[in-house]
Write an enzyme that holds these catalytic residues in place. Structure first.
Site, PDB file in Angstrom:
ATOM      1  N   CYS A 118      -4.617  -9.960   4.215  1.00  0.00           N
ATOM      2  CA  CYS A 118      -3.671  -9.467   4.176  1.00  0.00           C
ATOM      3  C   CYS A 118      -3.305  -8.594   5.328  1.00  0.00           C
ATOM      4  O   CYS A 118      -2.672  -7.354   5.227  1.00  0.00           O
ATOM      5  CB  CYS A 118      -4.355  -7.936   3.167  1.00  0.00           C
ATOM      6  SG  CYS A 118      -4.510  -8.913   1.844  1.00  0.00           S
ATOM      7  N   HIS A 240      -2.495  -1.197   4.854  1.00  0.00           N
ATOM      8  CA  HIS A 240      -2.006  -2.264   4.247  1.00  0.00           C
ATOM      9  C   HIS A 240      -2.230  -1.523   2.545  1.00  0.00           C
ATOM     10  O   HIS A 240      -3.068  -0.779   2.246  1.00  0.00           O
ATOM     11  CB  HIS A 240      -3.065  -3.196   4.332  1.00  0.00           C
ATOM     12  CG  HIS A 240      -3.538  -4.070   3.025  1.00  0.00           C
ATOM     13  ND1 HIS A 240      -1.832  -4.765   2.339  1.00  0.00           N
ATOM     14  CD2 HIS A 240      -4.785  -4.765   2.675  1.00  0.00           C
ATOM     15  CE1 HIS A 240      -2.360  -5.773   1.648  1.00  0.00           C
ATOM     16  NE2 HIS A 240      -3.386  -5.397   1.916  1.00  0.00           N
ATOM     17  N   ASN A 270      -0.933  -4.549  -4.348  1.00  0.00           N
ATOM     18  CA  ASN A 270      -1.771  -5.432  -3.051  1.00  0.00           C
ATOM     19  C   ASN A 270      -0.702  -6.060  -3.195  1.00  0.00           C
ATOM     20  O   ASN A 270      -0.244  -7.378  -3.988  1.00  0.00           O
ATOM     21  CB  ASN A 270      -2.999  -5.787  -3.467  1.00  0.00           C
ATOM     22  CG  ASN A 270      -3.269  -6.301  -1.792  1.00  0.00           C
ATOM     23  OD1 ASN A 270      -2.506  -6.482  -1.151  1.00  0.00           O
ATOM     24  ND2 ASN A 270      -4.559  -5.925  -1.904  1.00  0.00           N
TER      25      ASN A 270
END
Ligand code: COA
Length: 313
Positions: A118, A240, A270
């Site tokens: 990520c 993020h 996500n």
């Protein structure tokens, strides 16, 4: 690490969101969960799912969107970097596949993938910025693309509710002197599988939560120090997009108004390496960059990796 500002100019951004959706109601049919639990614990309502498309398809489509929006002559792209942990295959790289799909195989260009989960897009942008500041590169295409739904266990309610598919892209070139970027990237080898993908994604949620808050806080502090600026001088933070509560936790800890952060995780969940470029693309759609603006992008995730960039327009 030495403090060296690199110049950077963001020419355009783009995204591609696959059309399939997985709502919280859909997940209620798969695992013992509820819309109320998911929204209250994560802030996520929907995520997207690639149907009949793989990561390279998403990466290519986000790239085309950025090329078109920036009216960039693709023949001036001298490097392609793709951040992903869900490549179609180990080799060739997704970047090389995008090169071929863009019709750029006749050109000698640098193409490689970055695996930093990520935080991947931040790492990839750091590599791109370093190349721009040292080599004969005109434009570099940086992409974050993921089909995470192919590595999820849809019987594990701890993980399957969190993630979705998508891709974001950015085209960058060397900036003028005042357009500069400071990067901070870091990692700590995860030998205890706090967050890992060994075929299937597995996670120790509580530990990741604590790690994430600490990583974002550390990144903000380090970037402000490098840039010599204060929080109130930062125009927007693009974090993020993992979990609303992580961002809320950081905001509370550092007394940052929540509207300093751009959030779109409600719609996408996500999307790992794709989350920052998708969010940035949507932020820049709302408000274009003005001279003197300062954008902070911050990632954290498997590896464990974390870090960010503070960019001054
Ligand atoms: N639906 C309903 N209940 C759930 C659930 C779900 N999807 N997932 C877990 N639970 C249950 C647990 O089984 C546990 O039940 P128990 O008390 O009977 O044992 C309870 O909810 C609390 O579980 P816990 O894991 O402590 O919840 P939490 O408040 O920590 O929230 C996460 C779980 C995953 C939302 C949270 O830990 C988190 O966001 N972690 C970071 C994840 C992340 O962002 N990963 C990617 C980083 S890049």
């Amino acid at each position: 690490m030495r403090k060296i500002p690199l110049t950077l100019d963001i020419i355009s951004t783009g995204k591609y969101i696959p059309s399939g959706t997985i709502t919280n109601e859909d997940l209620e049919k798969l695992v013992d969960t509820s819309d109320e639990w998911i929204v209250s614990h994560t802030g996520i309502k929907t995520r997207h799912k690639a149907i009949g498309e793989n990561t390279s398809d998403l990466a290519y489509k986000a790239a085309v969107n950025a090329i078109e929006k920036g009216k960039v002559d693709k023949e001036t792209i001298d490097a392609i970097i793709v951040a992903t942990i869900t490549a179609d295959f180990a080799s060739p790289s997704m970047a090389a596949i995008v090169q071929a799909r863009l019709g750029l195989n006749h050109r000698d260009i640098t193409c490689f993938d970055v695996n930093a989960a990520c935080t991947g897009f931040v790492y990839a942008l750091q590599m791109a910025t370093a190349l721009l500041n040292t080599g004969p590169y005109r434009h570099i295409l940086v992409i974050g693309a993921e089909v995470l739904t192919k590595i999820l266990d849809y019987t594990d309610r701890n993980t399957c509710i969190l993630f979705g598919d998508g891709a974001g892209a950015m085209i960058v070139r060397q900036g003028k002197e005042h357009q500069h970027a400071y990067f901070y990237t870091a990692s700590e080898g995860d030998v205890e599988d706090v967050l890992s993908v060994k075929e299937i994604l597995r996670m120790q949620g509580r530990r990741v939560f604590k790690f994430a808050i600490n990583a974002v806080e550390k990144s903000i502090n380090r970037l402000l120090e490098l840039d010599g600026s204060r929080l109130d001088q930062i125009t927007k933070i693009i974090p993020h997009q993992a979990n609303y509560r992580i961002i809320d936790g950081v905001a509370e800890l550092k007394k940052i108004p929540l509207n300093k952060f751009f959030l779109n995780l409600e719609q996408y969940g996500n999307t790992s390496a794709a989350s920052i470029p998708i969010a940035l693309d949507e932020y820049l759609q709302e408000r274009s960059l003005h001279s003197g603006d300062k954008l902070m992008m911050i990632g954290f995730g498997a590896g464990l990796t974390w870090g960010g960039v503070v960019f001054t327009q």
